[in-house]
Scaffold this active site. Structure first.
Site, PDB file in Angstrom:
ATOM      1  N   GLN B 237       0.824  -1.201   0.000  1.00 45.20           N
ATOM      2  CA  GLN B 237       0.000   0.000   0.000  1.00 45.20           C
ATOM      3  C   GLN B 237       0.866   1.261   0.000  1.00 45.20           C
ATOM      4  O   GLN B 237       0.347   2.356  -0.147  1.00 45.20           O
ATOM      5  CB  GLN B 237      -0.945   0.002   1.210  1.00 45.20           C
ATOM      6  CG  GLN B 237      -2.052  -1.037   1.101  1.00 45.20           C
ATOM      7  CD  GLN B 237      -3.035  -1.030   2.257  1.00 45.20           C
ATOM      8  OE1 GLN B 237      -3.247  -2.066   2.873  1.00 45.20           O
ATOM      9  NE2 GLN B 237      -3.632   0.105   2.564  1.00 45.20           N
ATOM     10  N   ARG B 384      -9.363  -0.277   7.407  1.00 42.34           N
ATOM     11  CA  ARG B 384     -10.299   0.632   6.744  1.00 42.34           C
ATOM     12  C   ARG B 384     -10.725   1.780   7.654  1.00 42.34           C
ATOM     13  O   ARG B 384     -11.905   2.040   7.865  1.00 42.34           O
ATOM     14  CB  ARG B 384     -11.528  -0.113   6.253  1.00 42.34           C
ATOM     15  CG  ARG B 384     -12.201   0.668   5.133  1.00 42.34           C
ATOM     16  CD  ARG B 384     -13.355  -0.055   4.541  1.00 42.34           C
ATOM     17  NE  ARG B 384     -13.826   0.674   3.386  1.00 42.34           N
ATOM     18  CZ  ARG B 384     -14.199   0.111   2.256  1.00 42.34           C
ATOM     19  NH1 ARG B 384     -14.132  -1.182   2.103  1.00 42.34           N
ATOM     20  NH2 ARG B 384     -14.636   0.839   1.263  1.00 42.34           N
ATOM     21  N   CYS B 385      -9.724   2.439   8.225  1.00 40.44           N
ATOM     22  CA  CYS B 385     -10.022   3.644   8.989  1.00 40.44           C
ATOM     23  C   CYS B 385      -8.735   4.417   9.088  1.00 40.44           C
ATOM     24  O   CYS B 385      -7.680   3.905   8.794  1.00 40.44           O
ATOM     25  CB  CYS B 385     -10.532   3.315  10.382  1.00 40.44           C
ATOM     26  SG  CYS B 385      -9.300   2.560  11.441  1.00 40.44           S
ATOM     27  N   GLU B 760     -13.119   5.233   4.226  1.00 38.94           N
ATOM     28  CA  GLU B 760     -13.115   4.566   5.515  1.00 38.94           C
ATOM     29  C   GLU B 760     -14.272   4.978   6.406  1.00 38.94           C
ATOM     30  O   GLU B 760     -14.584   4.302   7.375  1.00 38.94           O
ATOM     31  CB  GLU B 760     -11.763   4.819   6.171  1.00 38.94           C
ATOM     32  CG  GLU B 760     -10.686   4.185   5.289  1.00 38.94           C
ATOM     33  CD  GLU B 760      -9.280   4.633   5.574  1.00 38.94           C
ATOM     34  OE1 GLU B 760      -9.128   5.698   6.173  1.00 38.94           O
ATOM     35  OE2 GLU B 760      -8.353   3.914   5.204  1.00 38.94           O
TER      36      GLU B 760
END
Lengths: 287, 806, 166
Positions: B237, B384-385, B760
């Site tokens: 990522q 996902r935050c 997110e």
């Protein structure tokens, strides 16, 4: 997740398969759909040296009616079962159950024989076969024998099937006419084994229950025939007290493991809840 | 040539710029099976690596015998810590300032920890060889419960830290203590509590879960010994960060390392960190001179790389009797596993947890976070935050519900009463953030009206009465959550990773025909960057999006960037895109002035070119300008049309949203049904509404899974019990609820295009919403908090405790 | 262990090979035939990323040996478009309805949906959800996948009365 090495055999007849199983004994495993065995092999929890693929043996496939008995070939897939008019008109509970097994892809290849024979207490068909009073036809070097589903399961992954023997078909007696039926399964998601499940067949005669058969899935290390629970229903009007008694009798024979589906106490109670719901639906379906 | 006489609307539509539902460029290859993911890479002479892993969660490694494995035909090497020590790589630094074993050095600290790395001609032989490595272990006492980590006689986990009283983030209080991080005014907060008319206090545990992208982590390392160049393909990522880390670890000069992130099959935070598989593959390739591929299997993925959460938050609110919140206090016990490998900006050991005051005007607050070691897998990633934001939002959004019960107020009304008001922005929070913009009340009221909140409450009351009468066995819960995220890390003055500021970048080249390529420092894992960045450029530059290629993920060509996670692509790289485009536009304006023989101040922009003010028929379209940039530039101007921007954001962005969930719970089984879920998101300017909606659907589905059953669980012995997709809850299409989405738009005032990021938000906002719905179903029975995950048996346990079922 | 000779039709092409019996079909397809559209997600037959169409059935090829596919007629995502390059309506519909994000589940999902629509040309949303319940997606939440399959079904039936999303 890579399986160990093995030799591959693809017999065309039952006799050939039985001969291979006899020849290699405990080093051999029969494979049909493979969705139980191959994951075990990939985890190296199973490492057969010889794999005997039943996929090309036509005689093991198919569904037929033989008098008052429905005969299901061992390698008949769940999808074939679901699509069978013979099953739809005679044993719709099989379709209801099969639809709750795994997912569409697995039902295309997963076989009824594999589901009943491998002894995984999580499988749904074994309890149903006990409920229906099915017989398993086993063939070995010394010939053919029949074992009742109710006698077949000894412990998790231990069954009456001996090394060298092959399950060739399942024989299910037609249930009494007008029988109500239901298979109730609680699971966490599609593809999961049952937290608990209950199979119920029952018949009403003049408002009273004249016949009942009950079995439970995945609340013990084998499928459980709940004979006392069934007895508690027979003769009753399926009133609350009879159902309470049946549920209590069923819960009493459970011995589930605590796992991600819940602690043992919960799974026992869920067996009772599933039974209660299955009885209610079966009652509605009874003629 | 572009004809600027065509009506404005037609020219705008042709651009497919910001605000349009442009179909995704990526899908052309993905729908035909032509994506290129790491495991699709096949190189000449490539070999495969596979790990020997520890079956024990805590054990001394007495000996490792690799001889039988090495003797297996096709096996090329077996790496152990001893081998890695010769290149000083038995341990590696983590992003959190800790160190982590690459391969077990003397002991193991979690089940499935990497012990040895087998390299063989193919993955089948490698798997066989793994079985042949003989490891002798001596089991040690196991520490699973973080609440027991700092007991005086707790087992010593990190012997390498023995006697070290200072960690990367200050003093260590105990041999299993990692850091204590505090923020806020402790005395003022204590005072607020001592004067409060009403207080509530509750422990909210956010269980351990896992991002579990459908593609696991993987890499291919290829060392060209003749050129001295390392090429590393991986599911990264943050490819540039990986390059820098690889250079620092391997001592290969950074310009001799090329890191490529090809297509990535989902990330969700799992693929931010640096894992032993990458290091071992690089070492293997250096040793063997052949490309080494490593691909995690799912068990390895779930049990060894990058868990998320495991935050235990004792949260208190102080309020007036009328429900005005006057203070917040929170203590967190953070379980980091065997190594602190959480992926936060370096100076933030608890991420941005101090966003916990949420959407509310809370005058004073104090937070303390204690990180501890346990015998569990390392990680603590932002699933996902943004960093630790979902934890903070969960604590706040549960706490305000608990306060509402105590005050006997409706939870939505209590939120409305405490919202930061629009005129308070930019809003300085008690814990040090400056919120950029928001209009919370409008969003909340829109949500309540859309779902007929009052009607739902009436229906709930009726249903409760019916339950009392024995007419139903279901209880109805209504969950409300209102979240404020903090994303877009971040300003380099306080955000860095290993010392590199968290800017991001965009480099644009315009070709003579008016086509263009833009290269980015970020990397898409499904977010659709190739589609949306081109939309920003289309609007900024007047070039059709279809004429713009977006390229990411190759460190040899892309400008340095910090990657994609924490919803930072749009807030940071999206801003860089606009800023680079504006540099180009400024030059284009000068060229246009030259072409039209006017002063550049006499020009005005009109969709896809410039017009002379007052003489609208005199135009220079962008297409004409691009051509002129290569043959007709003003005197003393360099030809060409290129720009690069490294954007250092002045502030974070603060997306927000209002979510409402309606859930029915079967008290006899504990099973639930989400009858309705409404999500209103405000992410500022909306670049591609189709993609935003898709992001929201995906995040809600993840949030649903986390709240309702997705857990990385350990038994008392430290065995991970949820390492397959049978037991780790990923919902199928059947379990997944239907999502209703909605929006308001409050642009970010400091962002060049006003966008805030959205990927997110739905995970952050939905987890408390589901949890609040479950708790709300039982609220009338005096329940204040039921711990997640809310799977069937845990809900049933509560029903049983309450006497609702047998 | 002896290698076994296998012969099968893949995307209309006859292929023959010698394989180790333990070679999983997904590895054979991806590595020997270099058809890397189908993916490996879970390896335990839960995720469906490896779904192939084999003799008219959707099959998870991570849980099947290549030797078991001897004689089979196999279609992968790479064989979904027509020979002239015209995409299958499902491929178009997935793009139009935003039925994919990272793309990793997509080949398996489309391959499964293809068989679903062969068997049930006009499925309800609930039937679509049941029909794809052997395929996990981590990105989309399925809603747009369901919409895409419905759109493809309508187009294949020539009954489209769909108002494409605005």
């Amino acid at each position: 997740m890579i399986p160990g090495s093995f030799d591959y055999h693809r017999p065309k007849t039952v006799d050939e398969a039985v001969a291979l199983l006899g020849q290699y004994g405990e080093e051999a495993r029969a494979i049909a759909g493979g969705h139980s065995l191959i994951p075990m092999m990939k985890l190296r929890l199973a490492a057969p040296e010889h794999l005997i693929d039943l996929g090309k043996i036509e005689a093991l496939r198919g569904i037929s009616r033989d008098g008052d008995t429905i005969v299901i070939g061992a390698t008949t897939t769940q999808a074939e079962l679901i699509a069978s008019p013979v099953i739809a008109s005679n044993l719709p509970i099989l379709i209801e159950t099969a639809m709750l097994i795994a997912d569409p892809q697995i039902r295309y290849v997963g076989t009824v024989g594999g589901n009943v024979a491998n002894g995984d207490p999580g499988n749904d068909m074994p309890a149903l076969m006990q409920c229906l009073g099915a017989d398993y036809v086993l063939k070995g070097a010394s010939g053919e024998r029949s074992v009742a589903a109710r006698d077949f399961y000894e412990a998790a992954y231990f069954t009456a099937l001996e090394d060298g023997e092959l399950l060739t078909s399942i024989r299910i007696p037609l249930p009494p006419a007008g029988c109500g039926w239901a298979y109730e399964k609680l699971k966490r998601k599609v593809g999961d084994y049952a937290t608990a499940a209950a199979a119920v067949m029952l018949k009403l005669h003049g408002g009273a229950c004249s016949f009942a058969s009950i079995a439970l899935t995945n609340v013990g290390d084998t499928p459980l025939l709940a004979a006392e629970a069934a007895e508690a229903l027979v003769g009753s009007s399926l009133d609350k007290s009879a159902i309470d008694a049946a549920v209590a009798a069923a819960e009493a024979i459970t011995n589930p493991a605590s796992d991600g589906r819940g602690p043992a106490e919960y799974r026992t109670r869920m067996a009772g809840v599933m039974l209660r719901r299955a009885i209610a639906r079966a009652k509605n379906r009874a003629a | 040539m572009n004809d600027m006489t065509v009506p404005r609307e037609e020219r705008e539509a042709k651009l497919e710029g910001m605000g349009c539902k442009r179909k995704r460029v990526e899908d052309v290859r993905f729908t035909q099976g032509k994506g290129n993911y790491v495991d699709d890479i096949k190189l000449k002479d490539m070999v495969f690596g596979d790990f020997v892993r520890s079956p024990y969660p805590h054990a001394r490694v007495k000996s490792i015998d690799t001889s039988a494995a090495e003797a297996l035909p096709g096996v090329l090497a077996v790496l152990t810590a001893e081998t890695l020590k010769t290149v000083n790589l038995a341990w590696m630094p983590t992003l959190a300032g800790d160190v982590q074993m690459v391969l077990a050095d003397g002991k193991v600290l979690f089940q499935n920890q990497e012990v040895a790395f087998v390299i063989a001609e193919d993955r089948y032989i490698a798997a066989d060889a793994v079985d042949l490595v003989e490891v002798e272990y001596e089991e040690l006492p196991v520490l699973v419960d973080p609440f027991k980590a700092m007991e005086p006689d707790a087992p010593v986990l990190r012997e390498d830290l023995e006697g070290k009283t200072e960690g990367a983030h200050g003093a260590r209080k105990h041999h299993n203590h990692i850091f204590e991080w505090t923020v806020g005014d402790s005395e003022a907060t204590d005072l607020a509590f001592s004067k409060a008319e009403v207080t509530v206090k509750e422990l909210f545990s956010y269980h351990r879960c896992h991002p579990c992208p459908l593609e696991t982590c993987a890499c291919v390392a290829s060392m060209d010994k003749i050129k001295g160049e390392l090429t590393l393909w991986g599911t990264f990522q943050a490819p540039h960060v990986v390059r820098t880390v690889a250079s620092l670890l391997s001592t290969i000069p950074e310009h001799k390392i090329r890191v490529i992130s090809p297509d990535i099959g989902g990330g969700f935070g799992n693929k931010v960190g640096v894992y032993p598989g990458y290091v071992c593959s690089i070492v293997g390739s250096i040793v063997l001179g052949r490309p080494v591929k490593w691909v995690e299997d799912r068990i390895e993925n779930l049990s060894a790389t990058a868990f998320a959460r495991d935050y235990h938050m004792t949260t208190e609110l102080a309020a007036t009797a009328e429900g005005k919140i006057t203070g917040l206090r929170c203590h967190v016990l953070a379980d980091h596993g065997g190594f602190d490998a959480c992926a936060d900006p370096s100076k933030w050991p608890a991420g941005f947890f101090n966003i916990i005051t949420g959407s509310y005007d809370i005058p004073t607050a104090h937070v303390a976070v204690d990180g501890v070691y346990t015998n569990k897998a390392p990680g603590g990633v932002a699933y996902r935050c943004s960093f630790r934001v979902t934890e903070a939002v969960y604590a706040m959004e549960r706490a305000i519900d608990v306060l509402a019960r105590k005050l006997n107020m409706d939870p939505a009304e209590l939120r409305l009463k405490n919202f930061i008001r629009p005129e308070q922005f930019p809003y300085p929070s008690a814990l040090g953030w400056e919120y950029d913009s928001g209009d919370y009340e409008t969003a909340m009221r829109k949500a309540m009206e859309t779902v007929d909140y009052a009607g739902l409450r009436a229906e709930q009351a009726e249903k409760r009465a019916a339950f009392e009468r024995g007419e139903t066995r279901e209880l109805m819960g209504i969950g409300v959550s209102f979240f404020t995220e903090i994303v877009g890390a971040g300003p380099t003055r306080n955000c860095d990773i290993l010392g590199i500021g968290m800017f991001d970048s965009c480099e644009i080249r315009i070709h003579p025909t008016g086509a263009a390529i833009a290269r980015m420092g970020t990397i898409s894992q499904g977010q659709g960057h190739q589609t949306t960045y081109a939309q920003i450029l289309a609007t900024e530059l007047g070039i059709p999006a279809d004429m713009i290629d977006i390229e990411e993920g190759d460190t040899d060509t892309a400008p340095y960037g910090l990657g994609t996670y924490g919803s930072r692509s749009t807030p940071v790289a999206g801003a860089a895109t606009a800023m680079a485009a504006r540099k180009i536009k400024a030059k284009a304006q000068m060229i246009a002035a030259h072409m039209l023989e006017v002063h550049e101040d006499d020009l005005e922009w009109d969709v896809d070119g410039f017009r002379v003010k007052g003489l609208p028929e005199k135009t220079a379209s962008m297409k004409e300008i691009c051509w002129a940039a290569y043959n007709n530039v003003p005197p003393n101007m360099e030809p060409g049309l290129e720009a690069v921007s490294y954007y250092d954001p002045p502030n974070m962005t603060y997306p927000f949203g209002a979510y409402i969930c309606v859930m029915d719970i079967d008290v006899d089984t504990g099973a639930h049904k989400v009858r309705r879920f409404y999500a209103l998101d405000d992410c500022g300017t909306r670049i591609n509404p189709m993609i935003i909606e898709g992001q929201v659907h995906g995040g809600l589905t993840e949030g649903y899974a986390i709240a309702m059953g997705q857990e990385i669980a350990y038994d008392d012995m430290g065995n991970v019990t949820t390492a397959s997709l049978m037991d780790f809850f990923l919902p199928t299409a059947v379990e997944t609820p239907f999502w209703e989405t909605d929006w308001t738009v409050t642009p970010s005032p400091h962002h060049p295009i006003g966008a805030k990021g959205v990927g997110e938000s739905p995970n952050v906002g939905s987890v408390p919403c589901f949890s609040n719905a479950v708790n709300d179903a039982f609220a009338h029975l005096g329940v204040t908090h039921i711990q997640m995950p809310h799977d069937n048996w845990r809900i049933w346990r509560e029903c049983k405790r309450l006497g609702l079922t047998g | 262990m002896a290698k076994t000779h296998v012969k099968m039709t893949v995307n209309g092409k006859e292929i023959e090979a010698l394989v180790e019996p333990r070679t999983l079909l997904i590895h054979f397809i991806r590595e020997e035939l270099e058809l890397t559209g189908p993916h490996i997600g879970c390896e335990t037959s839960h995720c469906g990323a490896c779904t192939l169409d084999i003799d008219g059935k959707s099959v998870k090829s991570c849980t099947m040996f290549a030797v078991q596919a001897n004689g089979a007629d196999i279609r992968t995502i790479e064989g979904m478009a027509e020979a002239d390059g015209t995409l299958h309506p499902l491929q178009d519909a997935f793009r139009e309805m935003h039925g994919l994000q990272c793309g990793f589940c997509t080949p398996g999902m489309i391959t499964r949906a293809y068989r679903l629509l062969q068997e049930n040309p006009n499925p309800s949303d609930e039937e679509i959800r049941m029909g794809i319940s052997g395929n996990l997606c981590r990105c989309t939440g399925y809603q747009n996948i369901v919409a895409a399959i419905r759109l493809a079904a309508e187009r294949m039936n020539g009954t489209q009365n769909w108002e494409a999303a605005e």
